[in-house]
Scaffold this active site. Structure first.
Site, short mmCIF file in Angstrom:
data_model
loop_
_atom_site.label_atom_id
_atom_site.label_comp_id
_atom_site.label_asym_id
_atom_site.label_seq_id
_atom_site.Cartn_x
_atom_site.Cartn_y
_atom_site.Cartn_z
N ILE A 14 35.87 32.05 44.53
CA ILE A 14 36.83 31.59 45.56
C ILE A 14 36.65 32.40 46.84
CG2 ILE A 14 38.75 33.09 44.87
CD1 ILE A 14 38.96 29.40 46.02
N ARG A 20 32.96 45.08 42.04
CA ARG A 20 31.99 45.71 41.15
C ARG A 20 30.72 44.88 41.03
NH1 ARG A 20 35.58 46.56 35.89
NH2 ARG A 20 36.37 44.57 36.67
N LYS A 37 46.64 33.08 45.50
CA LYS A 37 47.60 32.54 44.54
C LYS A 37 47.07 32.68 43.11
CE LYS A 37 45.38 28.85 42.97
NZ LYS A 37 45.15 28.56 41.56
N ASP A 97 47.07 27.71 36.36
CA ASP A 97 46.34 28.24 37.50
C ASP A 97 46.10 27.15 38.54
OD1 ASP A 97 44.47 30.55 38.63
OD2 ASP A 97 43.32 28.68 38.69
#
Length: 308
Positions: free
Chosen positions: A11, A34, A87, A165
């Site tokens: 995203i 990472r 979000k 989600d």
């Protein structure tokens, strides 16, 4: 303004990085991840190290999964940085309220973003519904988790929310366009035998005048469905493609070619710029309340195991 982007995943690369690059308000000055980097941008693997090394960066945008997000946001706020949250803004309502209180105490801006509210036709739908008598309201949000979250195991764990989600995107639109408040009255949550979070959900809501029902499903193959339909005494409204298209009494309004996410993230970053310059925050948690209520009231039904 300089901004740091934390969590360089799909995203972030698909939406956040291009939106920042195209904005006259922002300069991407650092990343923290990472695993991912952005060409030409200073990269850190440790958030504390970035905060210490770059006190000149006053704004942080957090794009990692919701469970670890609180710790990062709290560190940023304590370091007097303004914070933008992907979000959902957190894993629980309590931690989101705690962040809002911390931001107010530190006098920094906190923005709980809901990108679907910035879809092209959401505000037009809100205006059309204003003053009308709603009788039936139906939300159908069906997509393929394999396409949108490949290999992301965190979404199936506690705090990952499963089908909520994407479903919370629908709830963010609903809570924006409906004048009257709603609340969950019943829910059925379908949970794969090998997972912790639901893969599908059906919900009913209380509304003063209308029958309100929503269905979310993460097993959709082929065409993806992100639709909201409203039947009023005065006519019908439909939002399709996640709010990118709007029909009134069956007739298309405006441009029919808008992509589902076109313009959403640029509008979020424009809004964050406004908040920082004004010294205010925007932390609306209404969509999360409905998710929490669905988990509280939901009857759980085990379904077939899910594997990618």
């Amino acid at each position: 303004m300089q901004i740091a982007l934390v969590g360089i995943g799909k995203i972030a690369l698909d939406q956040h990085v291009p939106s920042i690059a195209a904005s006259p308000d922002w300069e991407l000055a650092a990343t923290v991840s990472r695993h991912g980097t952005v060409d030409g941008v200073e990269a850190f693997t440790d958030f504390d190290a970035m905060l210490a090394a770059r006190p000149d960066i006053r704004v942080v945008s957090l794009c990692m999964p919701p469970v670890p997000r609180y710790d990062y946001a709290a560190k940023a706020i304590r370091a007097a940085r303004h914070v933008m949250l992907e979000k959902p803004p957190g894993a629980t309502l309590s931690e989101c309220h705690a962040l809002a209180d911390m931001a107010a105490a530190q006098r920094v801006s906190l923005y709980a973003t809901w990108h679907s509210r910035s879809a092209d036709k959401v505000q037009a739908a809100k205006a059309w519904l204003a003053g009308k008598t709603l009788r039936k309201f139906t939300v159908t949000w069906k997509e393929d988790v394999r396409r949108w979250h490949p290999g992301q195991e965190w979404i199936w764990e506690p705090g990952g929310m499963g089908v909520f989600d994407p479903g919370i995107n629908a709830l963010s639109i609903v809570t924006e366009i409906l004048a009257d408040p709603i609340h969950v009255t019943s829910a059925l949550l379908e949970v794969p035998e090998n997972r912790q979070a639901p893969i599908a959900a059906k919900m009913a809501f209380h509304h003063p005048t209308a029958e309100v029902a929503m269905e979310f499903d993460w097993r959709q193959e082929g065409d993806q469905t992100w639709s909201i339909e409203a039947e009023c005494d005065e006519g019908t409204l439909a939002l399709h493609d996640g709010g990118a298209r709007m029909l009134v009494d069956g007739a298309e309004t405006g441009d029919e070619t808008s992509a589902a996410l076109s313009g959403e993230y640029p509008r979020l970053y424009a809004r964050m710029s406004e908040l920082v310059r004004a010294g205010t925050s925007d932390v609306d948690l209404a969509p999360m309340r409905h998710v929490a209520d669905a988990f509280t009231l939901g009857r759980r039904e085990l379904v077939a195991p899910f594997t990618e």
